[in-house]
Motif scaffolding. Structure first.
Motif: not given
Length: 158
Positions: A86-93
């Motif tokens: 996963p390349l995601d920095a958001t808290q919510c995905g």
């Protein structure tokens, strides 16, 4: 936010593989020994890389893996995405319910756009770096280390 071991190991193993292209198939056991990565873990990663047509397997004696396309046509993003990193920095995905489904509004947090933009920049950057770029960097680093060792050996003899 950071890459997990899966992404780092996959990129490392792919650099190792790419550095040995043209010398026949590369065994996972060889990569495992050189890079100190579990063989069973490499088998899982390379199964995913093969399904994404980044590597191809050669069966039988003398078999192993080789690149399915040229190293300059494989990006770091290709590798990371292939191994389901996963390349995601958001808290919510990326679901835009940063406060959680239980929260009254289920709305995005105040910094959602910041982290979503970081995601885009991260993917853009990783998509701009080819496997060949990493191989070239590693070869340059190795060449510089050899010069230092040769210089030290020459100085010791003198």
């Amino acid at each position: 936010m950071r890459l997990t071991t899966k992404g780092r190991f996959a990129v490392t193993a792919m650099i190792d593989l790419a550095m040995r292209q043209g010398k026949g198939p590369v065994t996972l056991s060889g990569i495992s020994q050189r890079q100190a990565i579990s063989l069973s873990y490499l088998e899982q990663l390379f199964g995913k890389l093969r399904r994404h047509e980044i590597v191809e397997s050669i069966r039988g004696p003398g078999g192993g893996y080789s690149l399915a396309r040229r190293a300059d046509k494989v990006t770091v993003a290709d590798i990371i995405i292939a191994v389901d990193e996963p390349l995601d920095a958001t808290q919510c995905g990326g679901k835009e319910n940063c406060h959680g489904a239980d929260h009254a509004t289920g709305a995005r947090c105040m910094t959602h756009e910041l982290w979503a933009t970081l995601n885009e920049k991260m993917v853009d950057y990783l998509d701009s770096v080819s496997l060949q770029d990493l191989v070239d960097q590693q070869r340059q680093k190795n060449a510089e280390q050899n010069v230092v060792v040769m210089h030290r050996n020459h100085a010791a003899l003198g």
